[in-house]
Design an enzyme around this catalytic site. Structure first.
Site, PDB file in Angstrom:
ATOM      1  N   GLY A 151      -4.431  -4.339  -4.065  1.00  0.00           N
ATOM      2  CA  GLY A 151      -5.460  -3.183  -4.136  1.00  0.00           C
ATOM      3  C   GLY A 151      -4.800  -2.251  -4.810  1.00  0.00           C
ATOM      4  N   HIS A 152      -4.717  -1.670  -5.847  1.00  0.00           N
ATOM      5  CA  HIS A 152      -4.187  -0.426  -6.201  1.00  0.00           C
ATOM      6  C   HIS A 152      -4.712   0.323  -6.560  1.00  0.00           C
ATOM      7  CE1 HIS A 152      -0.453  -3.150  -7.155  1.00  0.00           C
ATOM      8  NE2 HIS A 152      -0.945  -3.637  -5.624  1.00  0.00           N
ATOM      9  N   ARG A 154      -5.656  -0.132   8.449  1.00  0.00           N
ATOM     10  CA  ARG A 154      -4.133   0.320   8.764  1.00  0.00           C
ATOM     11  C   ARG A 154      -3.155   0.466  10.042  1.00  0.00           C
ATOM     12  NH1 ARG A 154      -3.915   2.720   1.991  1.00  0.00           N
ATOM     13  NH2 ARG A 154      -4.980   0.784   1.406  1.00  0.00           N
ATOM     14  N   GLN A 203       1.870  -5.744  -2.861  1.00  0.00           N
ATOM     15  CA  GLN A 203       2.058  -6.307  -1.952  1.00  0.00           C
ATOM     16  C   GLN A 203       3.241  -5.357  -2.113  1.00  0.00           C
ATOM     17  OE1 GLN A 203       1.587  -9.956  -3.773  1.00  0.00           O
ATOM     18  NE2 GLN A 203      -0.453  -9.010  -2.489  1.00  0.00           N
ATOM     19  N   SER A 238       5.119  12.658  -3.763  1.00  0.00           N
ATOM     20  CA  SER A 238       4.000  13.104  -4.281  1.00  0.00           C
ATOM     21  C   SER A 238       3.306  13.182  -3.289  1.00  0.00           C
ATOM     22  CB  SER A 238       2.948  11.010  -4.255  1.00  0.00           C
ATOM     23  OG  SER A 238       2.300  11.140  -4.233  1.00  0.00           O
ATOM     24  N   LYS A 289      -0.989   4.681  -7.778  1.00  0.00           N
ATOM     25  CA  LYS A 289      -0.738   6.202  -8.221  1.00  0.00           C
ATOM     26  C   LYS A 289       0.468   6.111  -9.116  1.00  0.00           C
ATOM     27  CE  LYS A 289       0.403  10.336  -7.274  1.00  0.00           C
ATOM     28  NZ  LYS A 289       0.447  11.609  -6.399  1.00  0.00           N
ATOM     29  N   THR A 292       2.911 -12.616   2.272  1.00  0.00           N
ATOM     30  CA  THR A 292       2.359 -12.983   1.720  1.00  0.00           C
ATOM     31  C   THR A 292       3.542 -14.078   1.030  1.00  0.00           C
ATOM     32  OG1 THR A 292       0.965 -12.735  -0.077  1.00  0.00           O
ATOM     33  CG2 THR A 292       2.848 -11.926  -0.469  1.00  0.00           C
ATOM     34  N   GLY A 309      -0.254  13.995  -2.315  1.00  0.00           N
ATOM     35  CA  GLY A 309      -1.775  14.541  -2.932  1.00  0.00           C
ATOM     36  C   GLY A 309      -2.113  12.550  -3.651  1.00  0.00           C
ATOM     37  N   LYS A 337       1.591   1.894  -5.440  1.00  0.00           N
ATOM     38  CA  LYS A 337       2.791   1.028  -6.507  1.00  0.00           C
ATOM     39  C   LYS A 337       1.705   2.430  -7.637  1.00  0.00           C
ATOM     40  CE  LYS A 337       2.282  -2.154  -4.186  1.00  0.00           C
ATOM     41  NZ  LYS A 337       2.002  -1.912  -2.635  1.00  0.00           N
ATOM     42  N   ASP A 341       0.538  -1.444  -0.216  1.00  0.00           N
ATOM     43  CA  ASP A 341       0.163   0.411  -0.060  1.00  0.00           C
ATOM     44  C   ASP A 341       0.253   1.333   0.292  1.00  0.00           C
ATOM     45  OD1 ASP A 341      -2.338  -1.390   0.687  1.00  0.00           O
ATOM     46  OD2 ASP A 341      -2.143  -1.487   2.687  1.00  0.00           O
TER      47      ASP A 341
HETATM   48  P1  GDP Z   1      -0.805   0.425  -3.150  1.00  0.00           P
HETATM   49  O1  GDP Z   1      -1.685  -0.988  -3.696  1.00  0.00           O
HETATM   50  O2  GDP Z   1       0.837   0.435  -3.247  1.00  0.00           O
HETATM   51  O3  GDP Z   1      -1.220   0.869  -4.989  1.00  0.00           O
HETATM   52  O4  GDP Z   1      -1.584   1.316  -2.420  1.00  0.00           O
HETATM   53  P2  GDP Z   1      -2.678   1.811  -2.133  1.00  0.00           P
HETATM   54  O5  GDP Z   1      -3.387   2.460  -3.420  1.00  0.00           O
HETATM   55  O6  GDP Z   1      -3.609   0.562  -1.705  1.00  0.00           O
HETATM   56  O7  GDP Z   1      -2.402   3.170  -1.106  1.00  0.00           O
HETATM   57  C1  GDP Z   1      -2.542   3.986  -1.240  1.00  0.00           C
HETATM   58  C2  GDP Z   1      -3.350   5.115  -1.029  1.00  0.00           C
HETATM   59  O8  GDP Z   1      -2.638   6.266  -0.659  1.00  0.00           O
HETATM   60  C3  GDP Z   1      -4.760   5.270  -2.270  1.00  0.00           C
HETATM   61  O9  GDP Z   1      -5.326   5.834  -1.296  1.00  0.00           O
HETATM   62  C4  GDP Z   1      -4.047   6.347  -3.039  1.00  0.00           C
HETATM   63  O10 GDP Z   1      -5.059   7.217  -3.256  1.00  0.00           O
HETATM   64  C5  GDP Z   1      -3.079   7.219  -1.639  1.00  0.00           C
HETATM   65  N1  GDP Z   1      -2.655   7.930  -2.270  1.00  0.00           N
HETATM   66  C6  GDP Z   1      -1.787   7.726  -3.306  1.00  0.00           C
HETATM   67  N2  GDP Z   1      -0.102   8.583  -3.006  1.00  0.00           N
HETATM   68  C7  GDP Z   1      -0.628  10.041  -2.394  1.00  0.00           C
HETATM   69  C8  GDP Z   1       0.029  10.671  -1.667  1.00  0.00           C
HETATM   70  O11 GDP Z   1       0.937  11.334  -1.325  1.00  0.00           O
HETATM   71  N3  GDP Z   1      -1.026  11.826  -1.196  1.00  0.00           N
HETATM   72  C9  GDP Z   1      -2.274  10.966  -0.098  1.00  0.00           C
HETATM   73  N4  GDP Z   1      -2.533  11.964   0.368  1.00  0.00           N
HETATM   74  N5  GDP Z   1      -2.417  10.284  -0.343  1.00  0.00           N
HETATM   75  C10 GDP Z   1      -1.871   9.238  -1.691  1.00  0.00           C
HETATM   76  P1  IMO Z   2      -0.947  -4.361  -2.258  1.00  0.00           P
HETATM   77  O1  IMO Z   2      -0.222  -4.457  -3.429  1.00  0.00           O
HETATM   78  C1  IMO Z   2      -0.934  -5.085   1.943  1.00  0.00           C
HETATM   79  C2  IMO Z   2      -1.310  -8.705   3.677  1.00  0.00           C
HETATM   80  C3  IMO Z   2      -2.327  -9.310   4.095  1.00  0.00           C
HETATM   81  C4  IMO Z   2      -1.580 -10.583   5.151  1.00  0.00           C
HETATM   82  C5  IMO Z   2      -0.714 -10.546   4.641  1.00  0.00           C
HETATM   83  C6  IMO Z   2      -0.932 -11.938   3.939  1.00  0.00           C
HETATM   84  O2  IMO Z   2      -2.231  -3.138  -2.170  1.00  0.00           O
HETATM   85  O3  IMO Z   2      -0.427  -3.814  -1.436  1.00  0.00           O
HETATM   86  P2  IMO Z   2      -2.355 -12.915   1.412  1.00  0.00           P
HETATM   87  O4  IMO Z   2      -3.766 -12.298   1.636  1.00  0.00           O
HETATM   88  O5  IMO Z   2      -2.054 -12.775   0.745  1.00  0.00           O
HETATM   89  O6  IMO Z   2      -2.013 -13.674   2.503  1.00  0.00           O
HETATM   90  O7  IMO Z   2      -1.904 -11.646   3.375  1.00  0.00           O
HETATM   91  O8  IMO Z   2      -0.318  -9.736   3.443  1.00  0.00           O
HETATM   92  N1  IMO Z   2      -1.704  -7.987   2.068  1.00  0.00           N
HETATM   93  C7  IMO Z   2      -1.191  -6.632   1.514  1.00  0.00           C
HETATM   94  N2  IMO Z   2      -1.064  -6.297   2.876  1.00  0.00           N
HETATM   95  N3  IMO Z   2      -1.534  -4.328   0.556  1.00  0.00           N
HETATM   96  C8  IMO Z   2      -1.202  -5.694   0.089  1.00  0.00           C
HETATM   97  O9  IMO Z   2      -0.746  -5.554  -1.115  1.00  0.00           O
HETATM   98  C9  IMO Z   2      -1.120  -6.886   0.335  1.00  0.00           C
HETATM   99  N4  IMO Z   2      -1.475  -8.145   0.279  1.00  0.00           N
HETATM  100  C10 IMO Z   2      -1.596  -8.630   0.995  1.00  0.00           C
HETATM  101  O10 IMO Z   2      -2.846  -8.168   5.023  1.00  0.00           O
HETATM  102  O11 IMO Z   2      -1.016  -9.726   6.304  1.00  0.00           O
HETATM  103 MG    MG Z   3      -3.443  -1.519  -1.935  1.00  0.00          MG
END
Ligand code: GDP
Ligand code: IMO
Ligand code: MG
Length: 420
Positions: free
Chosen positions: A40-41, A303, A222, A409, A18, A237, A411, A16, A13
């Protein structure tokens, strides 16, 4: 002839989705190489937020090839839901999407096995996303999995055989109560839907593109601290989330790799269970959660939040061979008087700077403090000038890690990005 790889350096999270979206206009292909719908991206542009689980984050840009590589595990039901949502606004996405025949399928019983395994672990559960990731990779490694290439023809005998084996484990080992009939029906429908897509040997596609001097971006899922080998095992994972995973997860040779972009938040978060030395279980942690909207994009869970951990960051940068950094969410720390960064761990009274085998509860982070910054996001985007305190924070991280922060970044929107 280059593959660039983008990987999360923390527990996932990092943002990535973005950054892949921001980099895509410079790319000819964007490829996922591991993980599955546990990811979840999030992408944000034109006032709309999109969350992708299986589909690569380059999908919104016309003319860019998107690949779901052999290292990925796919739940056809989730795949179908994602595609149907995307096709509402863009009918042409299937023309630019290619799925590896070698990718592994998540079956309904894999989800049940994930749930049963978690229930059986009781208090020591992993906190999995319950998408069936672990059991599916287990079947892949034990050579029992169903792959995308299998469902091009009559897949039912193989499916039934695997299902029977799973049911035996569910009943005999776990005494687990479940009902998959509804999901199973949707699953078979989704397989029929998937059969209409471009299911190919993506390793040939990607390597041909490289031979033609095209630019390929591998999108990690991840984070490095969730890697099956180097993460905080067993709270990880089930795939190799590091840059090296892109080679086996796509079929590209290490000699093809050019840049490795490591992405991290200006602080740290984790979803699920497992150690987290710099975690803040107080009002500061809660403030970061609220300011950063730190709620899971896949499961909606809170989180866990804490300060940046340079011991862990340097470790994951070493493992990935990071050549450039992207620092995310600097805007979230806008209203903090003091910002802390862990520069070492105290273990048994000794200062440790190397990431240890196990992160035990005895670890006490050693912090360095920085004055907070109050940036005017609009102004920074307009002028490109950073406030002194934020610049100092960046300079310190660059000096400690020896790698430049090239992307900042501030925002969630695509536009709230600075190239440094
Ligand atoms: P990913 O799994 O690495 O793609 O990240 P996620 O999408 O799960 O989580 C990142 C969250 O932070 C999302 O809700 C994005 O919209 C948000 N986000 C990304 N970059 C920024 C930033 O620079 N500032 C803020 N405030 N939010 C951001
Ligand atoms: P993105 O790509 C954050 C965590 C789960 C759990 C552990 C194992 O959005 O960054 P799993 O379902 O893979 O067997 O779970 O890994 N986890 C993540 N945490 N971002 C993710 O993906 C994750 N994918 C799995 O919360 O702790
Ligand atoms: Mg994510």
């Amino acid at each position: 002839m280059a593959v660039n790889i983008l990987v999360g350096l923390q527990w996932g999270d990092e943002g990535k989705g973005k950054i892949v979206d921001v980099l895509t206009p410079r790319m000819d292909a964007v490829c996922r190489f591991q993980g599955g719908p546990n990811a979840g991206h999030t992408l944000k542009f034109n006032n709309t937020k999109h969350v992708l689980h299986t589909i690569p984050s380059g999908i919104f840009r016309e003319g860019v090839v998107n690949v779901i590589g052999n290292g990925v595990v796919i739940d056809p039901v989730i795949f179908k839901e994602e595609i149907e949502k995307l096709e509402k606004t863009d009918k042409a996405i299937r023309e630019r999407l290619f799925i590896s025949k070698r990718a592994t399928l998540i079956m309904p019983t894999h989800r049940m096995l994930d749930a049963a395994s978690e229930a059986a672990k009781g208090k020591s559960k992993i906190g999995s996303t319950l998408k069936g990731i672990g059991p599916t990779y287990t079947d892949k490694i034990s050579r029992n999995a169903l792959r995308v290439g299998d469902v091009v023809g009559d897949y039912l005998p193989k499916y039934e055989q695997a299902k029977q084996r799973h049911e035996e484990i569910l009943k005999k080992l776990y005494q687990f109560d479940y009902n998959i009939s509804e999901y199973e029906e949707k699953w078979h429908e989704a397989i029929a839907f998937m059969q209409t897509f471009q299911l190919v040997d993506t390793e040939h596609l990607v390597n041909k593109m490289l031979q033609e001097d095209k630019k390929v971006l591998a999108e990690g899922a991840q984070g490095s601290l969730l890697d099956i080998d180097f993460g905080t095992y067993p709270f990880v994972t089930s795939s190799n989330t590091l840059s090296s995973g892109a080679c086996s997860g796509l079929g590209v040779a290490p000699s093809r790799v050019s840049e490795v972009i490591g992405i991290f938040k200006a602080y740290c978060t984790r979803v699920g269970m497992g150690p987290f030395p710099t975690e803040l279980e107080d009002e500061i942690g809660e403030r970061i959660r609220q300011e950063g909207q730190e709620f899971g994009a896949t499961t909606g869970r809170n989180r866990r939040c804490g300060w940046l951990d340079l011991v862990a960051l340097k470790y994951t940068m070493m493992l990935n061979g990071v050549t450039q950094l992207a620092m995310m969410k600097a805007d979230v720390l806008n209203n903090f008087e003091t910002i802390k960064v862990a520069v070492g761990y105290k273990i048994d009274g000794k200062l440790v700077k190397e990431f240890p085998f196990e992160l035990t509860d005895e670890i006490e982070p050693v912090y360095r403090e920085f004055p907070g910054w109050k940036i005017d996001v609009e102004e920074v985007l307009e002028t490109g000038k950073l406030p002194r305190n934020l610049q100092e924070y960046i300079d310190f991280i660059e000096a400690e890690t020896g790698v430049k922060i090239k992307i900042l970044s501030i925002g969630a929107d695509r536009k709230a990005t600075l190239n440094l």
